[in-house]
Design a protein around this motif. Structure first.
Motif: not given
Length: 85
Positions: A60-69, A71-76
């Motif tokens: 979380l602290g490293l990823n500028a695109r938290e929305d994509l992170l 979304e990908a997590l919730l899809l898995r």
């Protein structure tokens, strides 16, 4: 300018902390399901979801695109709602 930069960092940290808290609660829900039904066919998927959630929390602290992170997590992540027969 210095005040604005500091304020932006504080807001981002607060948002990241809130996201981590929400993800921790989601991981706890999978853990509760796993403890309640360790022999369920979905148990392996629940365990994998917990690991994926913890990995996402670390990014979380490293990823500028938290929305994509997120979304990908919730899809898995599998559903915790039992399928109707």
């Amino acid at each position: 300018v210095l005040f604005r930069s500091r304020h932006k960092r504080e807001v981002r940290k607060q948002r990241t902390d809130e996201l981590r808290a929400g993800l921790a609660r989601l991981a706890a829900a999978y853990h509760e399901a796993l403890v309640a039904r360790p022999d369920a066919p979905e148990a392996g998927d629940w365990s994998a979801a917990i690991a994926a959630i913890h990995r996402a929390m670390g990014h979380l602290g490293l990823n500028a695109r938290e929305d994509l992170l997120l979304e990908a997590l919730l899809l898995r992540c599998p559903s915790l709602v039992p399928a109707r027969a």
